[in-house]
Structure formats: structure tokens, C-alpha cells
Design an enzyme around this catalytic site. Structure first.
Site, PDB file in Angstrom:
ATOM      1  N   ALA A   1       0.664  -1.199  -0.022  1.00 53.96           N
ATOM      2  CA  ALA A   1       0.109   0.109   0.144  1.00 53.96           C
ATOM      3  C   ALA A   1       0.907   1.446   0.212  1.00 53.96           C
ATOM      4  O   ALA A   1       1.952   1.109   0.633  1.00 53.96           O
ATOM      5  CB  ALA A   1      -0.885  -0.044   1.283  1.00 53.96           C
TER       6      ALA A   1
ATOM      7  N   GLY B   1       0.666  -5.137   1.069  1.00 55.90           N
ATOM      8  CA  GLY B   1      -0.503  -5.210  -0.048  1.00 55.90           C
ATOM      9  C   GLY B   1      -0.117  -5.742  -1.376  1.00 55.90           C
ATOM     10  O   GLY B   1      -0.849  -6.413  -2.017  1.00 55.90           O
TER      11      GLY B   1
ATOM     12  N   GLU C   1      -0.516  -9.096  -0.888  1.00 52.43           N
ATOM     13  CA  GLU C   1      -1.942  -9.639  -0.577  1.00 52.43           C
ATOM     14  C   GLU C   1      -2.316  -9.751  -1.903  1.00 52.43           C
ATOM     15  O   GLU C   1      -3.193 -10.420  -2.121  1.00 52.43           O
ATOM     16  CB  GLU C   1      -2.446  -8.515   0.239  1.00 52.43           C
ATOM     17  CG  GLU C   1      -2.009  -8.719   1.825  1.00 52.43           C
ATOM     18  CD  GLU C   1      -2.499  -7.685   2.668  1.00 52.43           C
ATOM     19  OE1 GLU C   1      -2.156  -6.282   2.303  1.00 52.43           O
ATOM     20  OE2 GLU C   1      -3.416  -7.762   3.628  1.00 52.43           O
TER      21      GLU C   1
ATOM     22  N   GLU D   1       3.653  -5.316   7.496  1.00 59.81           N
ATOM     23  CA  GLU D   1       2.833  -4.209   7.992  1.00 59.81           C
ATOM     24  C   GLU D   1       2.994  -3.916   9.697  1.00 59.81           C
ATOM     25  O   GLU D   1       3.069  -2.804  10.067  1.00 59.81           O
ATOM     26  CB  GLU D   1       1.414  -4.482   8.031  1.00 59.81           C
ATOM     27  CG  GLU D   1       0.880  -4.153   6.559  1.00 59.81           C
ATOM     28  CD  GLU D   1       1.120  -5.401   5.575  1.00 59.81           C
ATOM     29  OE1 GLU D   1       1.878  -6.253   5.956  1.00 59.81           O
ATOM     30  OE2 GLU D   1       0.493  -5.612   4.446  1.00 59.81           O
TER      31      GLU D   1
HETATM   32  N1  CAA Z   1       4.478   3.503   0.110  1.00 65.95           N
HETATM   33  C1  CAA Z   1       5.074   4.684  -0.119  1.00 65.95           C
HETATM   34  N2  CAA Z   1       6.205   4.938  -0.622  1.00 65.95           N
HETATM   35  C2  CAA Z   1       7.293   4.021  -0.648  1.00 65.95           C
HETATM   36  C3  CAA Z   1       6.716   2.639  -0.123  1.00 65.95           C
HETATM   37  C4  CAA Z   1       5.249   2.334   0.108  1.00 65.95           C
HETATM   38  N3  CAA Z   1       4.813   1.124   0.601  1.00 65.95           N
HETATM   39  N4  CAA Z   1       7.851   1.756  -0.094  1.00 65.95           N
HETATM   40  C5  CAA Z   1       9.053   2.593  -0.490  1.00 65.95           C
HETATM   41  N5  CAA Z   1       8.444   3.640  -0.559  1.00 65.95           N
HETATM   42  C6  CAA Z   1       9.301   4.926  -0.977  1.00 65.95           C
HETATM   43  C7  CAA Z   1      10.220   5.547  -0.145  1.00 65.95           C
HETATM   44  O1  CAA Z   1       9.831   6.299   0.742  1.00 65.95           O
HETATM   45  C8  CAA Z   1      11.345   5.890  -0.839  1.00 65.95           C
HETATM   46  O2  CAA Z   1      11.082   7.159  -1.110  1.00 65.95           O
HETATM   47  P1  CAA Z   1      11.979   8.349  -1.057  1.00 65.95           P
HETATM   48  O3  CAA Z   1      13.014   7.979  -2.397  1.00 65.95           O
HETATM   49  O4  CAA Z   1      11.219   9.596  -1.550  1.00 65.95           O
HETATM   50  O5  CAA Z   1      12.892   8.442   0.007  1.00 65.95           O
HETATM   51  C9  CAA Z   1      11.227   5.224  -2.091  1.00 65.95           C
HETATM   52  O6  CAA Z   1      10.019   4.426  -2.101  1.00 65.95           O
HETATM   53  C10 CAA Z   1      12.319   3.897  -2.318  1.00 65.95           C
HETATM   54  O7  CAA Z   1      12.173   3.134  -1.061  1.00 65.95           O
HETATM   55  P2  CAA Z   1      13.649   2.644  -0.360  1.00 65.95           P
HETATM   56  O8  CAA Z   1      14.562   3.798  -0.102  1.00 65.95           O
HETATM   57  O9  CAA Z   1      13.038   1.993   1.159  1.00 65.95           O
HETATM   58  O10 CAA Z   1      14.133   1.610  -1.512  1.00 65.95           O
HETATM   59  P3  CAA Z   1      14.634   0.078  -1.312  1.00 65.95           P
HETATM   60  O11 CAA Z   1      14.707  -0.362  -2.543  1.00 65.95           O
HETATM   61  O12 CAA Z   1      15.812   0.197  -0.154  1.00 65.95           O
HETATM   62  O13 CAA Z   1      13.555  -0.721  -0.526  1.00 65.95           O
HETATM   63  C11 CAA Z   1      11.361  -1.752  -0.057  1.00 65.95           C
HETATM   64  C12 CAA Z   1      12.446  -1.122  -1.025  1.00 65.95           C
HETATM   65  C13 CAA Z   1      11.777  -2.888   0.433  1.00 65.95           C
HETATM   66  C14 CAA Z   1      10.048  -1.644  -0.870  1.00 65.95           C
HETATM   67  C15 CAA Z   1      11.216  -0.703   1.094  1.00 65.95           C
HETATM   68  O14 CAA Z   1      10.945   0.703   0.697  1.00 65.95           O
HETATM   69  C16 CAA Z   1      10.049  -0.986   1.916  1.00 65.95           C
HETATM   70  O15 CAA Z   1       9.982  -1.610   2.961  1.00 65.95           O
HETATM   71  N6  CAA Z   1       8.983  -0.333   1.794  1.00 65.95           N
HETATM   72  C17 CAA Z   1       7.688  -0.650   2.619  1.00 65.95           C
HETATM   73  C18 CAA Z   1       7.110  -1.947   2.703  1.00 65.95           C
HETATM   74  C19 CAA Z   1       5.816  -2.192   3.439  1.00 65.95           C
HETATM   75  O16 CAA Z   1       5.934  -1.996   4.589  1.00 65.95           O
HETATM   76  N7  CAA Z   1       4.933  -2.462   2.679  1.00 65.95           N
HETATM   77  C20 CAA Z   1       3.413  -2.749   3.382  1.00 65.95           C
HETATM   78  C21 CAA Z   1       2.742  -1.202   3.297  1.00 65.95           C
HETATM   79  S1  CAA Z   1       1.310  -1.295   4.237  1.00 65.95           S
HETATM   80  C22 CAA Z   1       0.185  -2.319   3.394  1.00 65.95           C
HETATM   81  O17 CAA Z   1       0.506  -2.733   2.482  1.00 65.95           O
HETATM   82  C23 CAA Z   1      -0.956  -2.485   4.286  1.00 65.95           C
HETATM   83  C24 CAA Z   1      -1.977  -3.370   3.518  1.00 65.95           C
HETATM   84  O18 CAA Z   1      -2.073  -4.476   4.004  1.00 65.95           O
HETATM   85  C25 CAA Z   1      -2.600  -2.876   2.521  1.00 65.95           C
END
Ligand code: CAA
Length: 692
Positions: free
Chosen positions: A66, A105, A108, A128
Site C-alpha cells: 500500500a 498489500g 496480498e 505491516e
Molecule cells: N509506500 C509509499 N512509499 C514507499 C513505499 C510504500 N509502501 N515503499 C517505499 N516507498 C518509497 C520510500 O519512501 C522511498 O522514497 P524516497 O526515495 O522519496 O525516500 C522510495 O520509495 C524507495 O524506498 P527505499 O529507499 O526504501 O528503497 P529500497 O529499494 O531500499 O527498499 C522496499 C524497497 C523494500 C520496498 C522498502 O521501501 C520497504 O520496505 N517499503 C515498505 C514496505 C511495506 O512496509 N509495505 C507494506 C505497506 S502497508 C500495506 O501494504 C497495508 C496493507 O495491508 C494494504
């Protein structure tokens, strides 16, 4: 730009429709992507020639989940569960072709498809919980049906990124390319649609034995120390076992909504963005690429040097350790090997990997071995004289352009840089003990440090798995400078009438793993004592403990007495405190937990404000990153500066004024920035991506 909308392209590959998600950088499932997916599914519905559908992302990410920036706002339709419901109910097979990451997500979404394939090296997971929420689009209901509820529970509560090679039950085939995924989809045409929601076979054991999940959950919840989201994850997974699918889904949704609006989740989302923000250096030329690090060298094989060297070896980077004397070198390398053996005995490392890891080390007393290193990190004794000797030598031997870093925790990095003819290549890289475990890396920017050097230090931090924050030069930098304020209050509170166990209890109740005295005992009280002696300062109670030979855990006695590592209150400490009170003419009083709390944390926040005033930290959130990753500040409150904003700066400033007046201690007076912001009714932080 796709043909469906900005984030989605619909293509036809013979009898297979391919929906391509491309929403950089990580295919976060924001409303444009969700809307595009919905429209694409409707477009495929109208195409009888599409007998199967492949849903694919980019090599970097199937989807990172998400869009976290949307949390706390009113999310625009369609919501992710609605998109997933349409996919799951589709009348032709939909295949998720995962690559890079499929997280939250994103996974999911894949679980809602009828089949899942993945490229080698992909990482799957429901992280999450790290954002203070739970998977809110069916993950807690579908994952247990594929992995089994116990394995799913562990994965969801830990928020692990699971390498696809270990993700048993989640993937139907490995497909390295889009062509292979399309071929797989073709092989599904005409087969029954395999909906995860209908698969109950892996739930049967837990249904027959209700104690199974309780037993698995108990240690996980103990580790979570009262955090809301792990408990909600457990509740939702139990729902998967005990409730019909749709009721389980409704329970998950309700828990998700409650959590997403909680203070805890706001703090954890703040932490997520703060960590990423902290690596951005204002003014750094865009696109500046850090020169690669193929070889590292560490000066000093003590606890810090050995730990730092392990960080490089763990990342597969060859590392040379230099010591003055062979016996110290042997001792240091012995500790490194012992640490790896301990990792094997704990199951976090394979026996066969120890030799491979050790083969990355070169241990030597010959300084010329650093001549080809791309980065040299000094971790030797903390006096300027020793640093002068080391950096003069490094300047003479290291290759041009090598990054020269000091692991000093207090000394002036500008002065250290002045011992070389290349101050632009010098900066501080302050690791935290044990360096191979602790996440934080304070990168200390000297006056002359170049952007290239900073970019390189940041790239190193990333490569060795650290959370980095760039700070300026001052005594103690950000973390220790604030810690000193807490230590001063810890000493004062004892003198005024509190006991170590009372103060430690207040600090651990807030969520720190240890209170200040237990931490002091662990680190060794003699360290601070020697520093005070050198500086000509005193701390009556801490000094008296050291004079009595109570150095902490290493002498089985400090602020506590020890049986092994277990502390217990010691009447002798009470006696020593009483003696100091008598000597100094202090009348002890009963001190309440509220006062202890405020005096532990508000002076630190105040020092954080001074650090911001002086420009030592770029942003308040950088300070939060440092305290959450280096000092155990509980992530559920988002770090000291975020926490201060939630309390209200006026309250904090007023309480500091109160203590400054009552104790006659001007160091407790609110910093100008704190008082100004408090008067304006503002907080430290401007609204952020995670503000909502
Ligand atoms: N939403 C919004 N922005 C996100 C994002 C997300 N889920 N994941 C990453 N970004 C953004 C970061 O903030 C970063 O932005 P900036 O460049 O502006 O700083 C950019 O994307 C790149 O992210 P990273 O520097 O972290 O890149 P990476 O390659 O090192 O890692 C990643 C990539 C493993 C996806 C890491 O970003 C990460 O762990 N993201 C979060 C994953 C997560 O927690 N997902 C669950 C979301 S909640 C959900 O999904 C709820 C549900 O049930 C529906």
C-alpha cells in the site's frame, strides 16, 4: 505511461492478457495504480480472446505494498480489498508474476490471484507490523491457508521479508522471465480456478488443537512488549482459523482501521520515512554516484574494530584489520571467530559459512596492507594524540581518494582531519556497540568533508545494512550529547532521593530495553569515571561506586549487584547514596514517577532542540532516527522529537522552566527554539509524509 492510466499498461500476448504495473519506484499501490488495475480487469473481461491474465510489476518490485503516504487520509476508491475481490472472483485464471519485492498489500494482491509465480531472488512478506498496523487486504486470512497458521503467524508478527526460495507453499512455480510467466499462465487455461480463500486443509490441525496458536503466539507477544500491532496480528490469524473466511476478513479490516489511526502507527510510519529522509544531505549534487568499495581496512582489533570489520565481511566485502601488536591482533580475531561460532550455535548462521566469512579477513600488523583499501576506518584509543599518530600514517599510506574515517564518539573530527593533507576525504563514522549488531551509523560531517565522501559513507552504510544519519561536529555528536543530559539527571535523581531500580523501571516502562543504570553497569562505570577524572569533573554517586570497586557487570556490582547478568537491588548502593547525601548536606525526598519521567526525557528533548538550533542535525526526524536505532528509544513513540510533538512543546518547556527554577539549574532552561516553537503552538516537525 500505460494505455490504461499513468501506472498500468494492458498488453496482449497471444491468448494471455498481461497487466503491467509501473508506478515508480516500488509500485506502491496508491489510488492511481489501484484504479488502473480495476480498469484493466474490466478491459480484460471484455476480451474473450484473453483466456488467462498475468499481473506483473518491474524487476525491482512486483509491489512494495500500500502507498504508506495515503494512510490517515481518506483513501480514494477503489480500495485494495475491492481490487483483490474482483481478481479473485474473475472467471479466468489470474497469475501473479512476482519479482523484486512483493510486500504487504503487494503480496496480498498476489494472494488474491489464482496462481503465483516468482523470479529467483524475490522477497515476499507482510511487514505491516513494522508500521504499527496489520495486513489489511486479506493477508492475515490467506497467508495461513497457504503456509499453515503457525508459520504465517510467525512471519506476520515478525514482518519478515522471506526469500522466495524459502517461501514454502506460497509460489506455484519459479519463472525468471515474463515469457516463462506467460507460458505458465497458458498452462493454467482450462484448469479449475484455485482460490486461496477456499483452501482450508492447512488450518485443520490448528482447528483440532486450539492450544497450538496460543503456544506459538505467547513468545511473540512477550517480545512485542505491549505493542498494539503484534497483538492484533495474532487476533486476526486466530480469526483465520476459527471464523468463516468472510468473517475473518471483516475482523482483519476492523483491526486494520483501528490501528491505522493509532498514535503508535503514526509514530512507526514517521520512523519509516525518517530513516529514508536521514540519508538525504541538503545541497548534495543530484545524481552524485558514490565510488564503489571493494576493500575496507580497519585500524584496531578491539571490540569496536572487530565489530566494524564484521559488518564489512557480513556484506561480502574483504576487510583488512591492522593492529600494532600481534597478540592484540590474535585476541581480536579470536573474538570475531567466537562471535560467528555463537551465531552458528544460535542458528542464525550456517556452520559452513564461518570459514567463508573468516576468509574475507586479512589480519596484519603491517600498515602497508591498507594501501589499496577504498575506505579505512580507525577504531583506536580515544585520545587526540593517538588519533594524530594514526591519521598522519593513514595520510602517508592510503591511496588517493580513499575515504578516511574515524569511529570517534566524542573527539573533534575537524581536528582529526587537519592531521592529513586531504581533509575533504575525512569524516566520522560512529558505530554503536556491538557494531555488528546495532543498526545506527552516525556519519559525522567535518567542515571540509566533501559531498563525494559523504555519498561514499552513506553508500557504505547502506551496503553494510546500517541506518545512517548525517550529523555535524560537536562534543558527543547527536546521540551521546543528548545521552549526557539524561546521565546528569540520573545522577541528580539519586542524590535527591530516588533509587536506581525506581528510575530504571520508569524508563523501561516507557519502552526502553534498559534503564540508565542497568545500561551503565553493562557498559562499565569505570569508563565514565576515567573520562571525568581526565576532565576534572565529578559525579558524586557514580564516582563513589567506582571508588568502591563497583564497575558494573564486570565486577558483579555497580548500581546493582549481579548474579551472572541478572541485576538485583543492593542495600550497599543505598548506603553509598545515603553517605553522599550526608556529605553534600542533601535532605532526600520521595520522588514520584512523573517527575522521574520528565527529568529523564525532557532535558534530552531540550538538548535535541539546541542541536537543531546549532544545525548539528539537519532535521528533528534525524534525531529520532539516531535515538530509535542507536539507543533503544521505543519506536512506537517515534523518537524523542516526534514524541515531544505529540506531548506538546509548551508543556515540555513549562516543566523544564519549573525544574530549572526549583533546582537552581540553568542547564534545564528551555532552549530558545523550544520556547519559541512552544509560544507559537508549533511542533519541531513540519507536516511529513506520515503526518496524517
Ligand atoms: N509506500 C509509499 N512509499 C514507499 C513505499 C510504500 N509502501 N515503499 C517505499 N516507498 C518509497 C520510500 O519512501 C522511498 O522514497 P524516497 O526515495 O522519496 O525516500 C522510495 O520509495 C524507495 O524506498 P527505499 O529507499 O526504501 O528503497 P529500497 O529499494 O531500499 O527498499 C522496499 C524497497 C523494500 C520496498 C522498502 O521501501 C520497504 O520496505 N517499503 C515498505 C514496505 C511495506 O512496509 N509495505 C507494506 C505497506 S502497508 C500495506 O501494504 C497495508 C496493507 O495491508 C494494504
Amino acid at each position: 505511461m500505460g494505455n490504461i492510466n499513468a501506472a498500468v499498461d494492458l498488453q496482449q500476448d497471444g491468448d494471455v492478457a498481461v497487466i503491467v504495473m509501473d508506478n515508480p519506484p516500488v509500485n506502491a499501490l496508491g489510488y492511481v495504480l489501484r484504479g488502473g488495475l480495476m480498469q484493466a480487469m474490466e478491459a480484460v473481461r471484455a476480451k474473450p480472446e484473453a483466456k488467462a491474465v498475468v499481473l506483473i510489476g518491474t524487476p525491482r518490485a512486483f509491489s512494495g505494498g500500500a502507498d504508506i503516504t495515503e494512510f490517515g487520509t481518506i483513501q480514494k476508491q477503489p480500495l485494495l480489498p475491492e481490487v483483490i475481490a474482483v481478481i479473485e472472483a474473475f472467471d479466468r485464471p489470474v497469475i501473479a508474476a512476482m519479482s523484486g519485492v512483493a510486500l504487504g498489500g503487494g503480496l496480498e494482491l498476489a494472494l488474491g490471484c489464482h496462481y503465483r509465480v516468482a523470479a529467483p531472488g524475490s522477497k515476499l512478506g507482510l511487514p505491516e507490523v513494522k508500521l504499527g498496523i496489520l495486513p489489511g487486504a486479506g493477508g492475515t486470512q490467506r497467508l495461513p491457508r497457504l503456509m499453515g497458521p503457525v508459520a504465517a503467524l510467525k512471519a506476520i508478527v515478525a514482518g519478515t521479508h522471506i526469500p522466495v526460495e524459502k517461501a514454502e507453499g506460497l509460489v506455484d512455480a519459479m519463472c525468471a522471465t515474463r515469457e516463462e510467466a506467460v507460458a505458465f499462465a497458458r498452462s493454467c487455461i482450462g484448469k479449475p480456478l484455485a482460490r486461496v480463500r477456499d483452501r482450508d486443509e492447512k488450518l485443520q490441525e490448528a482447528r483440532a488443537n486450539p492450544g497450538l496458536l496460543d503456544e506459538a503466539a505467547a513468545p511473540l507477544l512477550k517480545r512485542a512488549r505491549g505493542q498494539l500491532s503484534p497483538a492484533a496480528c495474532v487476533q486476526a490469524v486466530m480469526g483465520a482459523v476459527n471464523l468463516p473466511f468472510d468473517e475473518g476478513l471483516a475482523l482483519e479490516r476492523k483491526l486494520f482501521r483501528d490501528l491505522v489511526n493509532s498514535k503508535e502507527s503514526r509514530a512507526q510510519r514517521h520512523a519509516f520515512f525518517a530513516e529514508r529522509e536521514a540519508t538525504k544531505v541538503p545541497g548534495m549534487p543530484a545524481g552524485l554516484k558514490a565510488a564503489p568499495v571493494k576493500k575496507a581496512a580497519i585500524i584496531g582489533a578491539g571490540t569496536m574494530g572487530g565489530g566494524i570489520a564484521m559488518c564489512f565481511a557480513n556484506a561480502g566485502i574483504p576487510v583488512t584489520i591492522v593492529e600494532l601488536k600481534q597478540d592484540a591482533l590474535d585476541r581480536g580475531m579470536g573474538v570475531v571467530e567466537k562471535n560467528y561460532r555463537t551465531a552458528v550455535s544460535r542458528g542464525s548462521m550456517q556452520e559452513g559459512d564461518v570459514a567463508k566469512r573468516m576468509a574475507l579477513f586479512t589480519a596484519t600488523t603491517d600498515w602497508s596492507a591498507i594501501a589499496d583499501a577504498d575506505v579505512v576506518i580507525e577504531a583506536v584509543f580515544e585520545t587526540m594524540e593517538v588519533k594524530r599518530e594514526v591519521f598522519t600514517k593513514l595520510d602517508a599510506i592510503a591511496k588517493p581518494g580513499a575515504l578516511l574515517a574515524s569511529n570517534t564518539s566524542t573527539l573533534d573530527v575537524d581536528q582529526i582531519a587537519s592531521f592529513t593533507k586531504r581533509p575533504q576525504d575525512v569524516l566520522g563514522m560512529h558505530f554503536f556497540s556491538p557494531a555488528n549488531v546495532m543498526k545506527l551509523l552516525e556519519i559525522v560531517r567535518g567542515k571540509a568533508s566533501s559531498y563525494e565522501s559523504l555519498a561514499r559513507a552513506l553508500a557504505i552504510g547502506r551496503a553494510i545494512g546500517k541506518v545512517s544519519a548525517v550529523v555535524g561536529v560537536c562534543d558527543g555528536f547527536v546521540g551521546n550529547r543528548m545521552l549526557h543530559k539524561r546521565s546528569a539527571q540520573a545522577e541528580a535523581l539519586l542524590l535527591e532521593g530516588a533509587l536506581p531500580q525506581q528510575v530504571d523501571a520508569v524508563v523501561t516502562k516507557f519502552g526502553f530495553p534498559m534503564g540508565p543504570y542497568a545500561m551503565g553497569d553493562l557498559a562499565g562505570l569505570d569508563v565514565g569515571w576515567r573520562i571525568r577524572q581526565g576532565r576534572g569533573t565529578t559525579a558524586p554517586i557514580a564516582d563513589a561506586l567506582c571508588e568502591a570497586g563497583r564497575y558494573g557487570q564486570k565486577t558483579n556490582a555497580g548500581y546493582y549487584k549481579y548474579d551472572g547478568r541478572t541485576p538485583s537491588p543492593d542495600p550497599e548502593v543505598q548506603r553509598i547514596i545515603a553517605e553522599q547525601q550526608r556529605k553534600l548536606g542533601v535532605n532526600p525526598r520521595t520522588i514520584g514517577d512523573d517527575e522521574i519521567f520528565e527529568r529523564m526525557f525532557y532535558p534530552m528533548i531540550n538538548e535535541g532542540a539546541r542541536i537543531l538550533e546549532e544545525g548539528i542535525a539537519t532535521r528533528p526526524s534525524d534525531i529520532d532516527v539516531i535515538w530509535m536505532n542507536g539507543y533503544g528509544w521505543p519506536i512506537r513513540t517515534g523518537g524523542p522529537m516526534h514524541y515531544a510533538d505529540t506531548v506538546g512543546l509548551k508543556h515540555i518547556a513549562d516543566r523544564l522552566d519549573f525544574y530549572a527554577d526549583r533546582n537552581g539549574d540553568e542547564t534545564l532552561r528551555p532552549a530558545k527554539l523550544l520556547r519559541d516553537l512552544a509560544n507559537q503552538g508549533a511542533g519541531f516537525a513540519p507536516p511529513t509524509k506520515a503526518a496524517a
